[in-house]
Design a protein around this motif. Structure first.
Motif, mmCIF file in Angstrom:
data_model
loop_
_atom_site.group_PDB
_atom_site.id
_atom_site.type_symbol
_atom_site.label_atom_id
_atom_site.label_comp_id
_atom_site.label_asym_id
_atom_site.label_seq_id
_atom_site.Cartn_x
_atom_site.Cartn_y
_atom_site.Cartn_z
ATOM 1 N N GLN A 440 -6.029 -17.102 5.621
ATOM 2 C CA GLN A 440 -6.030 -15.849 4.863
ATOM 3 C C GLN A 440 -4.690 -15.577 4.199
ATOM 4 N N LEU A 444 -1.808 -15.761 -0.294
ATOM 5 C CA LEU A 444 -0.889 -14.653 -0.535
ATOM 6 C C LEU A 444 0.553 -15.149 -0.582
ATOM 7 N N ARG A 482 4.461 -4.857 -7.632
ATOM 8 C CA ARG A 482 3.356 -5.739 -7.212
ATOM 9 C C ARG A 482 3.782 -6.588 -6.016
ATOM 10 N N GLN A 485 3.654 -4.469 -2.907
ATOM 11 C CA GLN A 485 2.262 -4.306 -2.475
ATOM 12 C C GLN A 485 1.750 -5.566 -1.783
ATOM 13 N N LEU A 486 2.160 -6.711 -2.296
ATOM 14 C CA LEU A 486 1.762 -7.985 -1.697
ATOM 15 C C LEU A 486 2.329 -8.116 -0.287
ATOM 16 N N HIS A 487 3.579 -7.686 -0.114
ATOM 17 C CA HIS A 487 4.186 -7.721 1.217
ATOM 18 C C HIS A 487 3.446 -6.813 2.188
ATOM 19 N N GLU A 488 3.019 -5.648 1.711
ATOM 20 C CA GLU A 488 2.241 -4.727 2.551
ATOM 21 C C GLU A 488 0.916 -5.362 2.956
ATOM 22 N N GLN A 489 0.317 -6.115 2.051
ATOM 23 C CA GLN A 489 -0.953 -6.793 2.331
ATOM 24 C C GLN A 489 -0.749 -7.911 3.358
ATOM 25 N N MET A 490 0.381 -8.586 3.275
ATOM 26 C CA MET A 490 0.658 -9.712 4.168
ATOM 27 C C MET A 490 1.130 -9.253 5.554
#
Length: 564
Positions: A440, A444, A482, A485-490
């Motif tokens: 997953q 990312l 962006r 936000q990607l770090h928050e998702q990871m």
């Protein structure tokens, strides 16, 4: 530790009042405070027994003379309260222990030293306001720890108290049984033994009507209950002033052990000769002590002066075959390169079974000490084939001096992993979950590299762009948002991956090849994220562009100088 600021404030006030009333020796203040606290908690326990009797529709049989109870005594007027406490309550307190118990032995010479009625009334009122029975902690030990910190002796003497949640974790991992002999060879306030006793009761009690655990031990046999009260718990300490011995004995009694076995003894000395006398050892020995070589018991390495190493040798001596131990050691024990350090690690692995190592973060003992520590779990005898490790990162509290509760807490996972460490299905499920998470997070991470490349390009373009070029600046800001936000998702995926990687196994051969080093960091496999590197060609092109722009600016500057 004592984290409640209101509770700390009241303790500070009590300390000041006792000092101003003439108790200039700090240890006297600690003792007198402890006696009053003990009387208050005895009264709370009597109230609890009375409530339980009512709930069960049974007659209440008081264990304390009503005129000696805290709730009765504190209502006396100033001209009577001091005499009542000194002549009646304290006279009874000296004999409150069962015959032959450590409480009876150490309280015989205890003195009630508060001499001013106003001070006694004020201190009693403050203790009442502390609502100790409502606190979800081992307040007796916490208060002593806090008072020790005021003496500025806790860190120096290695007497800082083990946090209760760490004690509970160690007790659960060792899993003491009803008829086992459980001991602490440097017991302090007896926090380990109190928790071991309560753990056994909880494991052998029917839950209440709401399904919550109880501490009544109704599933114990009469023989088990008798053994638990009279033989199971043994503690030692070498506090020559007897303060620690009295407080520890009071702590054991307050938790239901009517016949405390707490002995004045330097267990590393020649006077202590016990061998194979315990089935379980739970302890946090003093780290900073050094023994006089002439007084070290000859069964221990007499050339070794470090107490943390001597206690490990001692534990192996007093454990019976098959006996288990959970002990806190400073990190230096795990990787120290001296012959003495290597010798004890080799002994634990080659002649016994080293079951586990829990590496703890350095903030666990703050604010009293910042030393990094670990819990060693081992069994006397047996053989070591492989060792279970857990690299703890969070213990449920902030790792600074404030030690405030936080959401991050590895202890539940430690206990789950420990209890299932030999379960093949559990191990397979964790491995499968780790594989899913890696799949997953992989795209990312790939996207993050691409974004780093684009942000790197835009950063350069923005640096060389004209001052009025808003498009490049806005594009750079958009990409940075962006990326955030990607770090928050990871983050949650990476956090779970890190959690799954905290537990691991190391073979005996691996440890032996590293001079029996037991540092978790040496063996833990941590996958490093691929860092972003700009290609050399792009870097060179940008350098050339910068050089060209600098040349133009130099020419413009020279023209401006000539025109002047």
């Amino acid at each position: 530790m004592l984290t409640d600021p209101e509770l700390r404030s009241k303790v500070d006030t009590i300390w000041d009042r006792l000092w101003s009333s003439g108790l200039s020796n700090p240890m006297d203040s600690i003792e007198q405070f402890s006696y009053l606290l003990f009387l208050k908690r005895l009264d709370d326990a009597e109230n609890q027994r009375e409530k339980q009797a009512k709930r069960r529709n049974k007659p209440f049989e008081p264990q304390i003379d009503p005129e000696l109870r805290w709730s009765y005594c504190i209502n006396f007027k100033a001209d009577q309260i001091l005499q009542h406490f000194r002549d009646r309550v304290f006279t009874w307190l000296r004999t409150a222990g069962t015959e032959g118990s450590s409480f009876e032995r150490y309280m015989q010479n205890a003195e009630f030293k508060i001499s001013k009625p106003a001070t006694l009334i004020e201190v009693c009122n403050l203790i009442d306001e502390m609502k100790i029975s409502e606190q979800n902690q081992d307040v007796q030990g916490d208060l002593y720890e806090y008072l020790l910190s005021k003496l500025n002796s806790a860190g120096r003497n290695g007497q800082f108290r083990t946090p209760r949640h760490i004690i509970r974790m160690m007790v659960q991992m060792v899993d003491p049984k009803p008829k086992e002999r459980i001991g602490d060879l440097a017991a302090g306030t007896c926090g380990f033994l109190v928790n071991a006793y309560e753990y056994i009761l909880e494991q052998h009690s029917e839950p209440d009507e709401k399904g919550k655990p109880q501490l009544i031990g109704d599933l114990l046999s009469d023989e088990e209950r008798e053994f638990l009260q009279t033989e199971a718990i043994t503690a030692y300490d070498n506090d020559s002033g007897m303060t620690m011995l009295r407080i520890g004995s009071m702590n054991l009694m307050l938790h239901g052990i009517k016949h405390p076995r707490f002995f004045y003894m330097d267990t590393l000395s020649k006077s202590f000769e016990d061998q194979k006398s315990l089935d379980v050892v739970l302890m946090n020995p003093p780290f900073k002590g050094k023994m006089d070589e002439s007084d070290i018991n000859p069964t221990l390495p007499t050339k070794c002066k470090k107490t943390e190493l001597l206690f490990l040798h001692l534990i192996l001596r007093v454990l019976d075959m098959g006996g288990r131990c959970a002990v806190i050691v400073p990190d230096g024990v795990l990787f120290g390169s001296s012959n003495q350090h290597q010798e004890i690690r080799k002994k634990l692995i080659e002649s016994n079974r080293l079951d586990g190592v829990v590496s703890m973060p350095s903030g666990v003992f703050k604010p009293y000490a910042g030393v990094s520590t670990a819990v060693l779990l081992f069994t006397r005898g047996g053989t070591t084939d492989k060792i279970w490790f857990y690299d703890m990162d969070h213990d449920g509290f902030s790792l600074d001096d404030k030690r405030q509760p936080v959401a991050e807490n590895d202890i539940p996972d430690i206990l789950t992993c420990w209890n299932n460490r030999f379960d093949a299905d559990f191990t397979m499920q964790k491995a499968e979950r780790l594989s899913v998470l890696k799949l997953q997070i992989a795209p990312l991470k790939a996207e993050r590299l691409i974004m780093h490349k684009e942000i790197n390009r835009l950063t350069f373009e923005n640096a060389v762009a004209p001052a009025d070029d808003e498009l490049t600046r806005l594009a750079l800001e958009t990409d940075k948002q962006r990326l955030a936000q990607l770090h928050e998702q990871m983050a949650p995926l990476q956090a779970e991956i890190n959690q799954l990687n905290r537990q691991f196994w190391v073979t005996k051969a691996q440890v032996k090849a590293n001079k029996y080093d037991l540092s978790a960091s040496r063996y833990r496999q941590i996958e490093q994220d691929e860092p972003f590197y700009e290609s050399p060609q792009v870097t060179m092109e940008r350098l050339l562009k910068l050089e060209h722009m600098m040349g133009i600016e130099v020419q413009e500057l020279m023209q401006a100088l000539h025109s002047d």
